[in-house]
Design an enzyme around this catalytic site. Structure first.
Site, PDB file in Angstrom:
ATOM      1  N   HIS A   1       0.845  -1.205   0.000  1.00 28.10           N
ATOM      2  CA  HIS A   1       0.000   0.000   0.000  1.00 28.10           C
ATOM      3  C   HIS A   1       0.870   1.241   0.000  1.00 28.10           C
ATOM      4  O   HIS A   1       2.089   1.157   0.072  1.00 28.10           O
ATOM      5  CB  HIS A   1      -1.012  -0.025   1.142  1.00 28.10           C
ATOM      6  CG  HIS A   1      -0.438   0.031   2.525  1.00 28.10           C
ATOM      7  ND1 HIS A   1       0.363  -0.958   3.062  1.00 28.10           N
ATOM      8  CD2 HIS A   1      -0.558   0.974   3.496  1.00 28.10           C
ATOM      9  CE1 HIS A   1       0.688  -0.636   4.292  1.00 28.10           C
ATOM     10  NE2 HIS A   1       0.161   0.535   4.592  1.00 28.10           N
TER      11      HIS A   1
ATOM     12  N   HIS B   1       1.359   3.939   1.983  1.00 25.06           N
ATOM     13  CA  HIS B   1       1.911   4.691   3.117  1.00 25.06           C
ATOM     14  C   HIS B   1       3.438   4.812   3.028  1.00 25.06           C
ATOM     15  O   HIS B   1       4.109   3.915   2.529  1.00 25.06           O
ATOM     16  CB  HIS B   1       1.492   4.034   4.442  1.00 25.06           C
ATOM     17  CG  HIS B   1       0.053   4.314   4.800  1.00 25.06           C
ATOM     18  ND1 HIS B   1      -0.673   3.503   5.641  1.00 25.06           N
ATOM     19  CD2 HIS B   1      -0.774   5.314   4.404  1.00 25.06           C
ATOM     20  CE1 HIS B   1      -1.895   4.004   5.765  1.00 25.06           C
ATOM     21  NE2 HIS B   1      -1.984   5.093   5.020  1.00 25.06           N
TER      22      HIS B   1
ATOM     23  N   ASP C   1       5.843   4.556   5.060  1.00 30.45           N
ATOM     24  CA  ASP C   1       6.699   3.516   5.650  1.00 30.45           C
ATOM     25  C   ASP C   1       6.575   2.185   4.898  1.00 30.45           C
ATOM     26  O   ASP C   1       7.084   1.151   5.353  1.00 30.45           O
ATOM     27  CB  ASP C   1       6.402   3.344   7.148  1.00 30.45           C
ATOM     28  CG  ASP C   1       4.975   2.924   7.429  1.00 30.45           C
ATOM     29  OD1 ASP C   1       4.059   3.369   6.696  1.00 30.45           O
ATOM     30  OD2 ASP C   1       4.755   2.140   8.377  1.00 30.45           O
ATOM     31  N   HIS C   2       5.927   2.235   3.738  1.00 32.45           N
ATOM     32  CA  HIS C   2       5.809   1.043   2.874  1.00 32.45           C
ATOM     33  C   HIS C   2       6.290   1.307   1.444  1.00 32.45           C
ATOM     34  O   HIS C   2       6.768   0.392   0.785  1.00 32.45           O
ATOM     35  CB  HIS C   2       4.355   0.544   2.851  1.00 32.45           C
ATOM     36  CG  HIS C   2       3.922   0.023   4.187  1.00 32.45           C
ATOM     37  ND1 HIS C   2       3.906  -1.313   4.501  1.00 32.45           N
ATOM     38  CD2 HIS C   2       3.560   0.680   5.320  1.00 32.45           C
ATOM     39  CE1 HIS C   2       3.535  -1.464   5.754  1.00 32.45           C
ATOM     40  NE2 HIS C   2       3.317  -0.268   6.275  1.00 32.45           N
TER      41      HIS C   2
ATOM     42  N   HIS D   1      -7.566  -0.749   5.475  1.00 32.65           N
ATOM     43  CA  HIS D   1      -6.527   0.126   6.031  1.00 32.65           C
ATOM     44  C   HIS D   1      -6.295   1.299   5.068  1.00 32.65           C
ATOM     45  O   HIS D   1      -6.254   2.459   5.471  1.00 32.65           O
ATOM     46  CB  HIS D   1      -5.258  -0.701   6.239  1.00 32.65           C
ATOM     47  CG  HIS D   1      -4.073   0.076   6.706  1.00 32.65           C
ATOM     48  ND1 HIS D   1      -4.004   0.645   7.957  1.00 32.65           N
ATOM     49  CD2 HIS D   1      -2.900   0.382   6.099  1.00 32.65           C
ATOM     50  CE1 HIS D   1      -2.832   1.268   8.090  1.00 32.65           C
ATOM     51  NE2 HIS D   1      -2.152   1.130   6.979  1.00 32.65           N
TER      52      HIS D   1
ATOM     53  N   ASP E   1      -0.255  -4.081   6.214  1.00 35.26           N
ATOM     54  CA  ASP E   1      -0.955  -3.544   7.388  1.00 35.26           C
ATOM     55  C   ASP E   1      -2.416  -3.982   7.418  1.00 35.26           C
ATOM     56  O   ASP E   1      -3.262  -3.317   8.011  1.00 35.26           O
ATOM     57  CB  ASP E   1      -0.889  -2.006   7.394  1.00 35.26           C
ATOM     58  CG  ASP E   1       0.497  -1.480   7.749  1.00 35.26           C
ATOM     59  OD1 ASP E   1       1.386  -2.299   8.075  1.00 35.26           O
ATOM     60  OD2 ASP E   1       0.685  -0.248   7.700  1.00 35.26           O
TER      61      ASP E   1
ATOM     62  N   HIS F   1       4.468  -4.824  10.936  1.00 33.47           N
ATOM     63  CA  HIS F   1       4.826  -4.123  12.176  1.00 33.47           C
ATOM     64  C   HIS F   1       4.909  -5.088  13.358  1.00 33.47           C
ATOM     65  O   HIS F   1       4.194  -6.086  13.410  1.00 33.47           O
ATOM     66  CB  HIS F   1       3.782  -3.050  12.522  1.00 33.47           C
ATOM     67  CG  HIS F   1       3.781  -1.883  11.591  1.00 33.47           C
ATOM     68  ND1 HIS F   1       4.613  -0.806  11.745  1.00 33.47           N
ATOM     69  CD2 HIS F   1       3.047  -1.637  10.479  1.00 33.47           C
ATOM     70  CE1 HIS F   1       4.389   0.077  10.779  1.00 33.47           C
ATOM     71  NE2 HIS F   1       3.441  -0.408   9.981  1.00 33.47           N
TER      72      HIS F   1
HETATM   73 ZN   LIG Z   1      -0.090   1.548   6.521  1.00 34.15          ZN
END
Ligand SMILES: [Zn+2]
Length: 256
Positions: A57, A59, A61-62, A115, A134, A172
């Site tokens: 996805h 985000h 941090d991805h 998400h 996530d 995570h």
């Molecule tokens: Zn995320």
């Protein structure tokens, strides 16, 4: 066919990075790009050359390391078709039922909105491994930033169709706080009590609690257990539909 090598490493504050490697062809994929420099260092330590990025996805941090890694390696970026505009450098857009190949290894893509609206997961059925980003965490699930409870519940149903022995590689290390919440809503669950104790020991020793087995999640993850009478009693929804139990559990977790 050589086994799919999976190299996992902690990165940023609580993310996990993953490198997948097919020995025979040399094909190597990063599942998401939380930190380009750390991924480059892990590749160098392994002696692997990055050929693919598999994004779950958008985000940061991805997908935040996508462009830097593409610039330095020329890798191919695979990501969700439903969110292609928000995946930096995307080359190959995929969605429900598509197959992604890494050497001789094949992953089936599932759309798992909730998400984010375009979240996808990668299921390597032969390797009994799935990269779920996530969408699902050990004893938890992703926050509903862009989707409804009904969408997320439908997404989780897809994961629940996989075999018990599937290893779920989530993005995570949230397990210990997830366990505290899970115990608050399902206090009588013996498997959950035992797992929470195991997780506390692992974390005290600095050990990861990921990947998790789908069988363990079925037994201990409150977001997969709307049928639990203990859960339903605790959250006061004895006769509600499963999706409503899921929705209330998610809302309680947001406020936990
Ligand atoms: Zn995320």
């Amino acid at each position: 066919m050589s086994a799919l090598a999976i190299h996992m490493f902690p990165v940023l504050s609580d993310n996990y990075g993953y490198l997948l490697h097919d020995e025979a062809s040399g094909a190597t994929a990063a599942v998401d790009t939380p930190d380009a420099a750390e991924i480059a260092a892990q590749l160098a330590a392994k002696g692997w050359r990055l050929t693919h990025i598999l994004n779950t996805h958008h985000h940061a941090d991805h997908a935040g390391g996508n462009l830097e890694l593409k610039r330095t390696t020329g890798c191919t970026i695979v990501g969700p078709r439903a969110d292609a505009a928000r995946i930096p450098g995307i080359d190959v857009a995929v969605g429900e039922g598509d197959v992604v190949e890494l050497g001789a290894h094949r992953a089936t893509v599932f759309d798992t909105p909730g998400h984010t609206r375009g979240h996808i997961v990668y299921h390597f059925a032969a390797a009994r491994a799935a990269f779920v980003g996530d969408t699902l965490f050990a004893m938890g699930c992703g926050r509903l930033f862009e989707g409804t409870p009904a969408q997320m519940w439908s997404s989780l149903q897809k994961i629940l169709q996989w075999p018990d022995e599937t290893r779920l590689y989530c993005a995570h290390e949230y397990t210990q706080s997830n366990a505290r919440f899970a115990l608050s809503v399902e206090p009588q669950n013996r498997a959950l009590q035992e797992r929470a104790a195991t997780v506390a020991r692992l974390r005290a020793a600095g050990q990861p609690t990921v990947p998790t087995l789908l069988a363990e999640e079925r037994a201990t993850n409150p977001f997969l257990r709307p049928q639990s009478r203990d859960l339903r009693a605790t959250i006061d929804l004895a006769n509600a539909a499963d999706v409503d139990v899921f929705a209330k559990t998610r809302a309680l977790k947001d406020a936990f």
